[in-house]
Write an enzyme that holds these catalytic residues in place. Structure first.
Site, PDB file in Angstrom:
ATOM      1  CG  HIS A 158      49.557  45.075  36.114  1.00 42.54           C
ATOM      2  ND1 HIS A 158      49.997  43.781  36.281  1.00 42.54           N
ATOM      3  CD2 HIS A 158      48.858  45.084  34.948  1.00 42.54           C
ATOM      4  CE1 HIS A 158      49.588  43.040  35.258  1.00 42.54           C
ATOM      5  NE2 HIS A 158      48.892  43.808  34.440  1.00 42.54           N
ATOM      6  CG  ASP A 193      44.278  40.606  33.562  1.00 46.37           C
ATOM      7  OD1 ASP A 193      43.471  41.522  33.358  1.00 46.37           O
ATOM      8  OD2 ASP A 193      45.387  40.531  32.976  1.00 46.37           O
ATOM      9  CG  HIS A 195      48.801  41.045  31.428  1.00 43.17           C
ATOM     10  ND1 HIS A 195      47.635  41.502  30.855  1.00 43.17           N
ATOM     11  CD2 HIS A 195      49.748  41.101  30.474  1.00 43.17           C
ATOM     12  CE1 HIS A 195      47.874  41.833  29.584  1.00 43.17           C
ATOM     13  NE2 HIS A 195      49.148  41.591  29.326  1.00 43.17           N
ATOM     14  CG  ASP A 282      43.721  40.774  29.793  1.00 43.63           C
ATOM     15  OD1 ASP A 282      43.271  39.956  30.610  1.00 43.63           O
ATOM     16  OD2 ASP A 282      44.539  41.662  30.106  1.00 43.63           O
TER      17      ASP A 282
HETATM   18 ZN    ZN Z   1      45.750  42.016  31.699  1.00 41.17          ZN
END
Ligand code: ZN
Length: 337
Positions: A158, A193, A195, A282
């Protein structure tokens, strides 16, 4: 497989996390390391510490003023009368093309996209060690290893070139990809991931020399909200070198593996000769973020599908939060090699 790990990554220990405005314990805790390292130790491969490759390979993707900010902002923040114990932004520019302030508060808003990347006295050292860990795994692959695992924490995907966000400060996968690219490799970053890898996408969005592919929970109802949609294909020289595969909330193994097959097809069609696997865990059905429903056997299948590409691979740890199966899920992926 060789694991690269640096104990200095433990020192970063964010004190809280704002979730829908409510103050909660931060999920990105040092204890994640114990679960991940425990799995690595069970598997029995060598664990090595990265040598210090210095700032230059970090500066290859992050501008100097951002690195200066990250390394120095805590001390500056502490000189503000009544400031919080960790650097937390509370004002942001509408666009990062806007003016660059001298104020510590203004720079925090400029360089931090959200409140989930607090900076303490220990943050820079841990983020630097995390980046060095990814770099050394890249160097091992450049030296002939078929695969190397970088146990990075804090994670990186991120983090944009000039901003922290979502528990991330330096983009470890991006730094590794740049290292490989500088050595003449044609690199794809495959991000599994939960996200969207928004920082990684942003870092390479206008570049045609690194392919970025991300599988993730659809951002229309999930962090990072503003990036990760189907129509983001790159721009300029990078047009066609980004692929997003957003998935409906709750997607399980079958849907995830179908999307992974599309991502792998893109990587192969693009002609990558080296892969960076941005390995978040995740997407697991039991992860506290509860976005997707991949199972432990699903992670084993993800590992097998990626390993079957036959490319040299730098595996960089991204997210994946505390639950009983965190280590099992890492082991399930790494066993494929
Ligand atoms: Zn994540």
């Amino acid at each position: 497989m060789i694991t690269v790990f640096d104990d200095a990554q433990r020192a970063h220990d964010p004190q809280f996390f704002l979730s829908s405005g409510a103050r909660k314990p931060c999920p990105e805790q040092p204890a994640r390391i114990d679960a991940l390292l425990g799995a690595v130790r069970r598997m029995g491969g060598p664990v090595v510490q990265a040598p210090d490759a210095g700032l230059a390979p970090i500066l290859a993707v992050h501008p100097a003023r951002y690195v200066t900010f990250l390394s120095g902002i805590y001390e500056r923040w502490m000189r503000i009368d009544g400031a919080s114990a960790e650097v937390i932004p509370n004002v942001h520019p509408a666009s990062r093309l806007d003016g660059y302030p001298l104020s510590a508060v203004g720079q925090a808003g400029f360089h931090m996209t959200d409140t989930s990347c607090p900076i303490s006295a220990q943050t820079w050292g841990a983020a630097y060690a995390s980046a060095q860990t990814a770099l050394h795994a890249a160097d091992l692959v450049l030296g002939g290893e078929n695969a190397a695992y970088a146990l990075c924490r804090p994670p990186g995907h991120h983090a944009f070139a000039e901003s922290a966000g979502g528990f991330c400060y330096l983009n470890n996968s991006g730094i590794a990809a740049q290292r490989l690219t500088d050595a003449g490799r044609r690199v794809a970053i495959l991000d599994v991931d939960l996200h969207h890898g928004n920082g990684t996408q942003g870092m390479f969005y206008a570049r045609g020399d690194v392919l970025t592919v991300s599988l993730h929970a659809h951002p229309e109802r999930f962090y990072p909200f503003f990036w990760g949609y189907e129509g983001e294909f790159g721009e300029g020289a990078g047009l066609g070198a980004n692929l997003n595969l957003p998935l409906p909330r709750g997607t399980g193994d079958a849907g995830f593996l179908d999307a992974l097959a599309q991502g792998i097809e893109k990587v192969q069609a693009w002609g990558a000769d080296t892969l960076v696997l941005a390995l978040g865990l995740d997407a697991f059905e039991g992860d506290p973020f509860a976005g997707l429903s991949v199972t432990t056997p699903g992670f084993a299948a993800i590992g097998r599908a990626v390993a079957a590409m036959g490319l040299p691979v730098v595996i960089v740890q991204e997210g994946g939060y505390l639950c009983d199966q965190l280590g099992d899920n890492l082991e399930a992926v790494l066993r494929a090699w």
